[in-house]
Scaffold this motif. Structure first.
Motif, PDB file in Angstrom:
ATOM      1  N   PRO A 137       3.498   7.126   4.886  1.00 51.69           N
ATOM      2  CA  PRO A 137       4.088   7.279   3.553  1.00 51.69           C
ATOM      3  C   PRO A 137       5.336   8.159   3.515  1.00 51.69           C
ATOM      4  O   PRO A 137       6.250   7.907   2.715  1.00 51.69           O
ATOM      5  CB  PRO A 137       2.945   7.901   2.738  1.00 51.69           C
ATOM      6  N   ARG A 138       5.408   9.182   4.368  1.00 47.25           N
ATOM      7  CA  ARG A 138       6.547  10.115   4.321  1.00 47.25           C
ATOM      8  C   ARG A 138       7.587   9.801   5.399  1.00 47.25           C
ATOM      9  O   ARG A 138       8.443  10.638   5.696  1.00 47.25           O
ATOM     10  CB  ARG A 138       6.057  11.551   4.498  1.00 47.25           C
ATOM     11  N   ALA A 139       7.551   8.612   5.966  1.00 47.12           N
ATOM     12  CA  ALA A 139       8.495   8.266   7.034  1.00 47.12           C
ATOM     13  C   ALA A 139       9.924   8.214   6.517  1.00 47.12           C
ATOM     14  O   ALA A 139      10.213   7.590   5.489  1.00 47.12           O
ATOM     15  CB  ALA A 139       8.126   6.926   7.655  1.00 47.12           C
ATOM     16  N   ARG A 140      10.829   8.879   7.216  1.00 45.85           N
ATOM     17  CA  ARG A 140      12.267   8.802   6.949  1.00 45.85           C
ATOM     18  C   ARG A 140      12.946   8.405   8.258  1.00 45.85           C
ATOM     19  O   ARG A 140      12.661   8.972   9.320  1.00 45.85           O
ATOM     20  CB  ARG A 140      12.828  10.161   6.500  1.00 45.85           C
ATOM     21  N   PHE A 141      13.855   7.454   8.194  1.00 44.58           N
ATOM     22  CA  PHE A 141      14.537   6.944   9.383  1.00 44.58           C
ATOM     23  C   PHE A 141      15.974   7.448   9.385  1.00 44.58           C
ATOM     24  O   PHE A 141      16.744   7.152   8.467  1.00 44.58           O
ATOM     25  CB  PHE A 141      14.489   5.421   9.410  1.00 44.58           C
ATOM     26  N   VAL A 142      16.321   8.213  10.410  1.00 46.35           N
ATOM     27  CA  VAL A 142      17.635   8.859  10.486  1.00 46.35           C
ATOM     28  C   VAL A 142      18.491   8.147  11.533  1.00 46.35           C
ATOM     29  O   VAL A 142      18.096   8.038  12.704  1.00 46.35           O
ATOM     30  CB  VAL A 142      17.498  10.351  10.832  1.00 46.35           C
ATOM     31  N   PHE A 143      19.655   7.668  11.098  1.00 46.25           N
ATOM     32  CA  PHE A 143      20.628   6.996  11.965  1.00 46.25           C
ATOM     33  C   PHE A 143      21.929   7.784  11.980  1.00 46.25           C
ATOM     34  O   PHE A 143      22.188   8.606  11.097  1.00 46.25           O
ATOM     35  CB  PHE A 143      20.924   5.580  11.447  1.00 46.25           C
ATOM     36  N   PHE A 144      22.781   7.472  12.954  1.00 41.93           N
ATOM     37  CA  PHE A 144      24.132   8.029  13.020  1.00 41.93           C
ATOM     38  C   PHE A 144      25.133   6.914  12.756  1.00 41.93           C
ATOM     39  O   PHE A 144      25.067   5.855  13.391  1.00 41.93           O
ATOM     40  CB  PHE A 144      24.394   8.667  14.382  1.00 41.93           C
ATOM     41  N   SER A 145      26.067   7.149  11.835  1.00 40.29           N
ATOM     42  CA  SER A 145      26.996   6.093  11.432  1.00 40.29           C
ATOM     43  C   SER A 145      27.954   5.690  12.535  1.00 40.29           C
ATOM     44  O   SER A 145      28.297   4.524  12.677  1.00 40.29           O
ATOM     45  CB  SER A 145      27.785   6.539  10.189  1.00 40.29           C
ATOM     46  N   GLY A 146      28.464   6.654  13.292  1.00 46.33           N
ATOM     47  CA  GLY A 146      29.307   6.306  14.428  1.00 46.33           C
ATOM     48  C   GLY A 146      30.756   6.030  14.101  1.00 46.33           C
ATOM     49  O   GLY A 146      31.513   5.579  14.954  1.00 46.33           O
ATOM     50  N   GLY A 147      31.212   6.266  12.886  1.00 45.30           N
ATOM     51  CA  GLY A 147      32.631   6.172  12.575  1.00 45.30           C
ATOM     52  C   GLY A 147      33.153   4.794  12.267  1.00 45.30           C
ATOM     53  O   GLY A 147      34.373   4.602  12.165  1.00 45.30           O
ATOM     54  N   LEU A 148      32.293   3.795  12.122  1.00 45.58           N
ATOM     55  CA  LEU A 148      32.720   2.438  11.771  1.00 45.58           C
ATOM     56  C   LEU A 148      32.057   2.056  10.450  1.00 45.58           C
ATOM     57  O   LEU A 148      30.928   1.542  10.434  1.00 45.58           O
ATOM     58  CB  LEU A 148      32.343   1.443  12.870  1.00 45.58           C
ATOM     59  N   PRO A 149      32.712   2.290   9.318  1.00 46.58           N
ATOM     60  CA  PRO A 149      32.083   2.071   8.010  1.00 46.58           C
ATOM     61  C   PRO A 149      31.555   0.653   7.801  1.00 46.58           C
ATOM     62  O   PRO A 149      30.488   0.466   7.202  1.00 46.58           O
ATOM     63  CB  PRO A 149      33.204   2.406   7.011  1.00 46.58           C
ATOM     64  N   ASN A 150      32.280  -0.352   8.282  1.00 46.69           N
ATOM     65  CA  ASN A 150      31.827  -1.730   8.076  1.00 46.69           C
ATOM     66  C   ASN A 150      30.563  -2.038   8.877  1.00 46.69           C
ATOM     67  O   ASN A 150      29.687  -2.769   8.407  1.00 46.69           O
ATOM     68  CB  ASN A 150      32.943  -2.710   8.446  1.00 46.69           C
ATOM     69  N   VAL A 151      30.478  -1.474  10.065  1.00 46.07           N
ATOM     70  CA  VAL A 151      29.265  -1.658  10.872  1.00 46.07           C
ATOM     71  C   VAL A 151      28.098  -0.936  10.220  1.00 46.07           C
ATOM     72  O   VAL A 151      26.988  -1.483  10.110  1.00 46.07           O
ATOM     73  CB  VAL A 151      29.500  -1.146  12.305  1.00 46.07           C
ATOM     74  N   THR A 152      28.339   0.289   9.759  1.00 48.45           N
ATOM     75  CA  THR A 152      27.291   1.040   9.067  1.00 48.45           C
ATOM     76  C   THR A 152      26.807   0.269   7.840  1.00 48.45           C
ATOM     77  O   THR A 152      25.598   0.145   7.589  1.00 48.45           O
ATOM     78  CB  THR A 152      27.805   2.422   8.644  1.00 48.45           C
ATOM     79  N   ARG A 153      27.748  -0.274   7.083  1.00 53.08           N
ATOM     80  CA  ARG A 153      27.391  -1.015   5.872  1.00 53.08           C
ATOM     81  C   ARG A 153      26.549  -2.246   6.213  1.00 53.08           C
ATOM     82  O   ARG A 153      25.557  -2.543   5.543  1.00 53.08           O
ATOM     83  CB  ARG A 153      28.662  -1.415   5.133  1.00 53.08           C
ATOM     84  N   THR A 154      26.938  -2.955   7.253  1.00 55.55           N
ATOM     85  CA  THR A 154      26.190  -4.156   7.634  1.00 55.55           C
ATOM     86  C   THR A 154      24.742  -3.819   7.988  1.00 55.55           C
ATOM     87  O   THR A 154      23.803  -4.468   7.513  1.00 55.55           O
ATOM     88  CB  THR A 154      26.875  -4.845   8.833  1.00 55.55           C
ATOM     89  N   VAL A 155      24.556  -2.798   8.836  1.00 55.93           N
ATOM     90  CA  VAL A 155      23.206  -2.436   9.276  1.00 55.93           C
ATOM     91  C   VAL A 155      22.414  -1.812   8.133  1.00 55.93           C
ATOM     92  O   VAL A 155      21.232  -2.138   7.920  1.00 55.93           O
ATOM     93  CB  VAL A 155      23.276  -1.484  10.480  1.00 55.93           C
ATOM     94  N   ALA A 156      23.054  -0.922   7.368  1.00 53.87           N
ATOM     95  CA  ALA A 156      22.343  -0.252   6.274  1.00 53.87           C
ATOM     96  C   ALA A 156      21.908  -1.253   5.210  1.00 53.87           C
ATOM     97  O   ALA A 156      20.772  -1.195   4.712  1.00 53.87           O
ATOM     98  CB  ALA A 156      23.232   0.827   5.661  1.00 53.87           C
ATOM     99  N   ASP A 157      22.791  -2.171   4.834  1.00 57.42           N
ATOM    100  CA  ASP A 157      22.431  -3.168   3.826  1.00 57.42           C
ATOM    101  C   ASP A 157      21.309  -4.072   4.316  1.00 57.42           C
ATOM    102  O   ASP A 157      20.400  -4.428   3.544  1.00 57.42           O
ATOM    103  CB  ASP A 157      23.656  -4.010   3.464  1.00 57.42           C
ATOM    104  N   ARG A 158      21.363  -4.451   5.574  1.00 55.34           N
ATOM    105  CA  ARG A 158      20.326  -5.320   6.140  1.00 55.34           C
ATOM    106  C   ARG A 158      18.962  -4.625   6.125  1.00 55.34           C
ATOM    107  O   ARG A 158      17.960  -5.195   5.691  1.00 55.34           O
ATOM    108  CB  ARG A 158      20.727  -5.673   7.571  1.00 55.34           C
ATOM    109  N   LEU A 159      18.930  -3.366   6.564  1.00 56.85           N
ATOM    110  CA  LEU A 159      17.672  -2.623   6.570  1.00 56.85           C
ATOM    111  C   LEU A 159      17.165  -2.374   5.151  1.00 56.85           C
ATOM    112  O   LEU A 159      15.953  -2.443   4.887  1.00 56.85           O
ATOM    113  CB  LEU A 159      17.866  -1.287   7.292  1.00 56.85           C
ATOM    114  N   ALA A 160      18.102  -2.094   4.233  1.00 59.13           N
ATOM    115  CA  ALA A 160      17.699  -1.834   2.849  1.00 59.13           C
ATOM    116  C   ALA A 160      17.041  -3.064   2.235  1.00 59.13           C
ATOM    117  O   ALA A 160      16.032  -2.956   1.512  1.00 59.13           O
ATOM    118  CB  ALA A 160      18.916  -1.401   2.029  1.00 59.13           C
ATOM    119  N   ARG A 161      17.583  -4.224   2.524  1.00 54.42           N
ATOM    120  CA  ARG A 161      16.986  -5.457   1.995  1.00 54.42           C
ATOM    121  C   ARG A 161      15.581  -5.666   2.536  1.00 54.42           C
ATOM    122  O   ARG A 161      14.666  -6.048   1.794  1.00 54.42           O
ATOM    123  CB  ARG A 161      17.872  -6.666   2.337  1.00 54.42           C
TER     124      ARG A 161
END
Length: 594
Positions: free
Chosen positions: A430-454
């Motif tokens: 229940p309290r799981a939080r997943f921590v990622f590093f963006s890595g300086g590429l906003p479009n790549v971060t957006r692609t992965v973050a949006d996919r995981l969020a869905r």
């Protein structure tokens, strides 16, 4: 001050003196920009080019050099603006369009990249950079859907077949023109699709080496045999990473510190522009060090002139100059290591230096090179000395009682097919939080973050709460975040090595699954090396069971962390890979590759 450092200072001083005498001369500013760019100061170089075209607004070359420098300095948004401005000027040339295409691709905007490469090819169908770029740009950096992987792979394979067909029919002059494009853009992200890339890499490498041979036939021929060996064997290391970098940690550092200098003379050829204290130390301690030759052909001829017995490339596939040089025959024996852990496909590379613990039994078929399995991890690895930053959970947006699952790898290692693992963990913890590093590429971060969020939202989870994406951090900051983690989740398909070792060394338990290819077996190899085979999941079901158990059971986490802390000292300082490498070098020096 070393000779090369002195030479650089002399050149820069001469240009600055010229500016004082003639500051209104735009070519002087262009020369200064060139010096600064070659020596790892992209910000100052961009400013010099800006002064150049401020004096001569019609100088499109200055504008595109300015944009190129911004791109190389990772200021890609600004680079896009200046490339576009160059295209609006009368007489705008092809390079600005190609620059736009490559910048879009590097930002993770594959569709835009393909459009601009297409426009460049429409203007000049024979343009080598556009031809190569249009092929490589079929490979995205990140994926919104699993189906995109196969679609991209098929598109790349079609373009590559067309490139091979063209190269087979092209005359020598056409091939020679293409040689300038080699290394400018590479299929680096192909290996992240987690498939067998040997056939594709073989086709790619054949084209690259064929075009270089057409342009430089003498450099493509085997060098003349060395004289009867007298004294030490001469070993060259060609890389852009004589500096703090994962490639340095994994391979180069151990070679330089542990190889027997009574038997081997070591020569370094630095193809990068970024330097640090490691570079200065290397410069002082090698038998020869070249870092002031920025013309690729001149550097190739210098390496040949040094009459090396063996050339070692710590990686092929990352540094563009290395990718160009590796396509030539610089020494009788040429070998690569696993700084980029996949086959080069180059017929000019004889051996791939790997790890016996990381390679599956049938690994030879995944390489165009002859596979050499060095003992253990295949490298002499040193313990991290960086002190971690003192961070609290609130500093990263987490709460005290959260269970932090650290997903510490580059975002492009996380494929859509593995998202279900995170959803299942979230279901159970229940309290799981997943921590990622963006890595300086906003479009790549957006692609992965949006996919995981869905995926998380579809399972009824508050994705905004479950996911944390942190910005790029210093090494100390990264280590500080690692100390906050409860569990390290290793990426499936392309595993962590440097990252994993540095985090589990602090007693952070890890969950990993051994992959099909060497690049997916780094963490498993490290655990096996220190006798903790039971920490390696046998399949995805066990991966989930282990991840959930660690998340829910604090005592189990502490126990696993304690086991890691006790075992980790055994991982560092293994000299067996170096002794085996010495034996390999001695053998190949006596019996060069045919």
């Amino acid at each position: 001050m070393s000779a090369t450092t002195s030479n650089r200072a002399d050149v820069a001083l001469a240009v600055r003196r010229a500016l004082i005498l003639d500051p209104a001369n735009p070519s002087r500013w262009g020369a200064l920009g060139g010096v600064l760019r070659r020596h790892g100061r992209p910000g100052a170089a961009a400013a010099a080019y800006a002064r150049q075209f401020a004096i001569d607004p019609a100088d499109i070359g200055a504008r595109t050099s300015h944009a190129d420098t911004l791109r190389l300095g990772n200021n890609r948004d600004a680079a896009l603006r200046y490339y576009r401005r160059s295209l609006t000027l009368a007489g705008a040339h092809q390079h600005a369009g190609e620059g736009l295409a490559q910048t879009y691709w590097e930002q993770g905007c594959g569709a835009q990249a393909r459009v601009w490469y297409g426009r460049a090819l429409a203007t000049d169908p024979a343009d080598p950079r556009a031809r190569l770029g249009a092929c490589i740009a079929q490979i995205p950096i990140a994926y919104a859907r699993e189906e995109e992987i196969e679609e991209a792979r098929e598109a790349y394979a079609r373009k590559l077949r067309a490139l091979v067909t063209w190269s087979n029919a092209a005359d020598t002059s056409e091939l020679a023109r293409f040689a300038a494009a080699v290394g400018t853009i590479q299929p680096f992200f192909l290996a992240y699709q987690n498939q067998d890339d040997c056939a594709l890499q073989r086709s790619y490498g054949a084209v690259m080496c064929r075009t270089l041979a057409a342009r430089y036939p003498d450099l493509a021929m085997p060098p003349p045999p060395a004289q009867e060996p007298v004294g030490r064997h001469r070993i060259g290391i060609v890389t852009g990473y004589f500096r703090s970098h994962s490639v340095w940690k994994m391979a180069i550092s151990g070679w330089l510190s542990e190889l027997d200098r009574q038997r081997f003379a070591l020569f370094g050829y630095h193809t990068g522009t970024v330097e640090d204290r490691i570079t200065d130390s290397v410069r002082r301690n090698l038998d020869g060090f070249v870092d002031d030759i920025h013309d690729r052909e001149a550097l190739a001829r210098r390496i040949r002139a040094d009459r090396l017995d063996v050339v070692l490339f710590p990686e092929i596939g990352i540094d563009p100059v290395v990718a160009w040089l590796a396509g030539l025959r610089l020494a009788p024996v040429q070998a690569m290591s696993w700084g980029h852990p996949t086959t080069s496909g180059y017929p000019t590379i004889d051996y791939f230096l790997s790890s016996e613990l990381m390679e599956p039994a049938d690994a030879d078929r995944f390489y165009t090179e002859r596979l050499v399995r060095l003992p253990g991890l295949g490298c002499h690895y040193r313990r991290m000395t960086q002190r971690p930053a003192d961070l609290r959970r609130t500093d990263i947006g987490a709460e005290t009682d959260d269970v932090i699952y650290l997903c510490a790898q580059s975002l492009f290692k996380y494929l859509p097919r593995e998202d279900e693992l995170l959803v299942r963990i979230a279901d159970a913890v229940p309290r799981a939080r997943f921590v990622f590093f963006s890595g300086g590429l906003p479009n790549v971060t957006r692609t992965v973050a949006d996919r995981l969020a869905r995926r998380l939202a579809a399972a009824g989870h508050d994705a905004a709460h479950r996911l944390i994406f942190l910005p790029m951090l210093t090494e100390a900051g990264f280590m500080g975040v690692g100390r906050l983690a409860d569990v390290l989740l290793d990426s499936v398909g392309w595993s962590g090595f440097n990252t994993t070792v540095e985090i589990i060394d602090a007693g952070i338990p890890v969950v990993c699954l051994e992959g099909l290819y060497m690049r997916g077996r780094h963490t498993a190899a490290a655990l096996r090396f220190i006798g903790l085979d039971d920490m390696i999941a046998l399949d995805r079901t066990e991966y989930l069971r282990r991840a959930i158990c660690l998340g829910l059971d604090v005592d189990h986490r502490r126990s696993e962390g304690s086991r890691l802390r006790d075992a980790m000292p055994h991982l560092f300082g293994d000299v067996r890979p170096i002794r085996a490498l010495e034996a390999f070098l001695l053998q190949t020096c006596q019996c060069p590759a045919s």
